[in-house]
Design a protein around this motif. Structure first.
Motif, short mmCIF file in Angstrom:
data_model
loop_
_atom_site.label_atom_id
_atom_site.label_comp_id
_atom_site.label_asym_id
_atom_site.label_seq_id
_atom_site.Cartn_x
_atom_site.Cartn_y
_atom_site.Cartn_z
N GLU A 18 37.26 39.39 37.30
CA GLU A 18 37.90 39.71 38.55
C GLU A 18 38.97 40.69 38.34
O GLU A 18 40.30 40.42 38.88
N VAL A 23 38.72 46.16 41.55
CA VAL A 23 38.41 45.72 43.20
C VAL A 23 38.81 46.66 43.97
O VAL A 23 38.41 47.18 45.04
N ALA A 276 41.84 44.83 49.86
CA ALA A 276 40.82 44.57 48.82
C ALA A 276 41.45 43.37 47.91
O ALA A 276 40.89 42.46 47.33
N ALA A 280 40.63 39.57 47.17
CA ALA A 280 40.17 39.01 45.84
C ALA A 280 41.20 37.94 45.42
O ALA A 280 40.75 36.63 44.75
#
Length: 283
Positions: A18, A23, A276, A280
């Motif tokens: 992640e 992202v 974003a 996330a």
């Protein structure tokens, strides 16, 4: 058959599922309908030279770099931007023709986050907690942006004193080192206080820097470089004292927009990147 070419940028280091940079960069590509990809590429220290050769061979537009590559990569590049050379580390590489140029966007991102909050660094007195990579980049860029004096507070005397000496000798700002061996008391007249350590970073969200919070006043702007969680206990405690606060999302987003511009020539939307990241991080 339709032929098309996807441009590539990436990150050399340790892949993270992640990774927040992926992202936000991918979100910005989609927003501008650019056929670009941001990739994580695991590169071991003894493979860095070959990886840079691969970057050249694949005509990649650039990369970000994580520890432990930020210093070692400099020997394999064609040029180093003056501020990155002063910082002594590169976190971004951009292509200019056949040349690979090393940049450092972290400190620039921090300065822009201040400017976007209508805070002019010129003439400001700053205290920075920490002396690692983020602290080094922020201190150099703040000095270059006109900060008048910088106090480096760090547990390691070697790193802290070295950063203060660098600022004092290589920029117009004056700097000093203070050993962080007890709760630090913020000096009167401090305009900006920055936590440039990892204290409070997820999952250790209950941790906060050891300073005398009772000595904080509303006259000091308090900043944290930690993006996750954006609202750290450090910032919460500062607001209780009436301080204006700036979280780490701004620095992360604006260093991202700066890198994006270097690679693509286009202006990424900071709002799109921030949205974003917020999604996330689940905040």
């Amino acid at each position: 058959m339709t032929n098309y070419k996807s441009e590539l940028v990436g990150v050399f280091g340790h892949p993270v599922a992640e990774n927040p940079t992926i992202v936000m960069q991918e979100a910005a590509f989609r927003d501008l309908e650019l056929d670009w990809r941001y990739l994580t590429i695991e590169v071991k220290p003894d493979q860095l030279e070959d990886a840079v050769k691969g970057l050249r061979a694949l005509n990649m537009k650039g990369i970000n770099l994580t520890i432990p590559h930020k210093i070692e990569v400099m020997k394999y590049l064609d040029e180093i931007a003056p501020d990155a050379a002063l910082i002594g580390a590169v976190n971004t590489v951009r292509r200019e023709g056949d040349k690979l140029i090393g940049e450092n966007t972290d400190g620039k991102g921090f300065v822009r986050s201040l400017v976007e909050a209508s805070i002019n660094p010129d003439g400001k007195s700053m205290v920075i907690l920490g002396a690692g990579g983020a602290a080094r980049a922020i201190a150099v860029e703040m000095a270059l942006a006109g900060a008048s004096d910088i106090t480096v507070v760090n547990r390691s005397e070697e790193k802290g004193a070295a950063l203060a000496e660098l600022i004092d000798q290589k920029t117009a700002a004056s700097a000093k080192f203070v050993a962080w061996n007890k709760a630090y008391q913020i000096p009167d007249g401090t305009d900006i206080l920055v936590n440039a350590t990892s204290i409070g970073l997820f999952p250790h969200v209950e941790a906060f820097p050891d300073i005398d919070y009772n000595h904080l006043t509303a006259a000091t702007i308090v900043c944290d470089v930690i993006p996750n969680p954006p609202d750290t206990i450090f910032l919460q405690e500062a607001r209780k004292k009436g301080c204006e606060t700036i979280n780490g999302l701004g620095m992360l987003v604006y260093q991202g927009t700066i890198g994006f511009k270097m690679w693509t020539g286009a202006d990424a939307s900071a709002d799109v990147m921030k949205a974003a990241l917020t999604k996330a991080f689940g905040t």
